[in-house]
Design an enzyme around this catalytic site. Sequence first.
Site, PDB file in Angstrom:
ATOM      1  N   GLU A 151       0.975 -11.998  -6.336  1.00 43.85           N
ATOM      2  CA  GLU A 151       1.831 -10.831  -6.526  1.00 43.85           C
ATOM      3  C   GLU A 151       3.219 -11.299  -6.934  1.00 43.85           C
ATOM      4  OE1 GLU A 151       2.857  -8.807  -2.750  1.00 43.85           O
ATOM      5  OE2 GLU A 151       1.299 -10.047  -1.856  1.00 43.85           O
TER       6      GLU A 151
ATOM      7  N   CYS B 128      -1.439  -9.089  -0.603  1.00 42.83           N
ATOM      8  CA  CYS B 128      -1.983 -10.294   0.058  1.00 42.83           C
ATOM      9  C   CYS B 128      -3.500 -10.332   0.055  1.00 42.83           C
ATOM     10  CB  CYS B 128      -1.492 -10.373   1.494  1.00 42.83           C
ATOM     11  SG  CYS B 128       0.281 -10.446   1.620  1.00 42.83           S
TER      12      CYS B 128
ATOM     13  N   HIS C 209      -4.811 -12.647   8.387  1.00 44.29           N
ATOM     14  CA  HIS C 209      -3.707 -12.768   7.428  1.00 44.29           C
ATOM     15  C   HIS C 209      -2.437 -12.913   8.270  1.00 44.29           C
ATOM     16  CE1 HIS C 209      -0.662 -12.090   4.523  1.00 44.29           C
ATOM     17  NE2 HIS C 209      -0.342 -10.896   4.995  1.00 44.29           N
TER      18      HIS C 209
END
Length: 387
Positions: free
Chosen positions: A82, A114, A236
């Site tokens: 990103e 993500c 994450h």
Amino acid sequence: MKVGIDRIEFSTPNRYLDLVDLAHARGADPNKYLIGIGQRKMAVPTLSQDIVAMGANAAEGMFGGLDDKEKASIGLLIVATESGVDQSKASALFVHDLLGLPSSMRAIEIKEACYGGTAGLQLAADFVRAHPGTKALVIAADIARYGLNAGGEVTQGAGAVAMLVAENPHILALEERSVVRSRSTDDFWRPNYSAEAFAKGKYSEQVYLEMFAEDWREAESLGLTQVSGLQALLFHIPFSKMGRKGLRTLESVIPVSDYERLTARFEKGIMYGQEVGNLYTASLYLSLISLLERDESLCAGDRIGLFSYGSGSVAELFFGILQTGYRDRLNRTGHEALLAARQRLSIDEYESIFSASLVTDGSQQDIEDGDPAALHALIRMEGHERF
Ligand code: HMG
């Protein structure tokens, strides 16, 4: 057919900011950053270490181990990011060139915050399943940038993870069944006109936890979450406290001994991330590297769960089985040396690098202050072309 991660490597810039220094500069209690956020340092990239350079550097680390036949069998290169460098040309093409990959292959860039790294990994696994004998290279590379004095400043970071996806993988075989959900939310985003991300911090944490709970419940209903057989659960990690909050939601619903085992392994999985910060697409996979390299007790055959979250939002809970000989494919000594050799920046140096780390005039700009530890670097912009 068993398909999964055959090799895995990471790269991060050679400069960092100690978060105690950042706390002092911002008038915060250092324990807010060290305990409340759960981070120690954050990587600070110079302009020369953009996602193309970091991505190629991460993949380069595994290329010494690949023979020509293996290299020629790569049919797909995906760069998930990103923090892309171009709206049209895929960053994968720059990386493809730097790595000298064969021309008879696909090279693309993908994006979903993500979650992009996981989208890349799952697409790569499907590609390998559909094209027996081929391999796919997935690179997740990002620069987390919120701005000086911004609420998210302490959760910045930079780096890349490269994964080779193959049949009969040597590290982690991916299970085909997973649970995934998509929902449009405005918890974190970066419009085209902004070099820095916007985040509704607390709301983003709420959506992350809600989607984890929904994924977990669905996985449970499908019989995918028998915790007695789950040896580790990775998250994450935008900052380690976030993953810890996710894990804590299970505290009251799973047996104590299972919770303790998952917590002990979670601690191993956050060690590298605490040193470099949020790598967006690559964070979950840095956590995997950290777990495998820092945990001495895992064995081949152990089952690992991975929770991937990308703002916006997509969340996937998936599973993999550790493969015989996986330790021979790791590079703990190299990664410890990479982190130990980094230069600590003062606040002034960090702020000046931060302000200078955007291409401002692509018609003619020499990029100085390269990263001496990196093989690949952006060195010049000329006529809006990259060198
Ligand atoms: P903040 O305003 O600094 O938060 O923002 P805070 O004041 O609530 O403090 C944070 C924690 O520190 C709190 O603990 C405090 O109690 C504690 P919590 O309630 O959260 O458990 N604390 C202390 N602890 C010990 N000693 C002290 C002390 N003082 C306070 N003295 C926030 C924090 C994370 C929201 C901010 O940094 C931010 O906006 N970050 C960016 C957004 C983000 O990372 N969101 C995570 C979920 S979304 C996601 O993961 C996707 C993402 O990676 C992007 C993508 O997908 O591309 C971000």
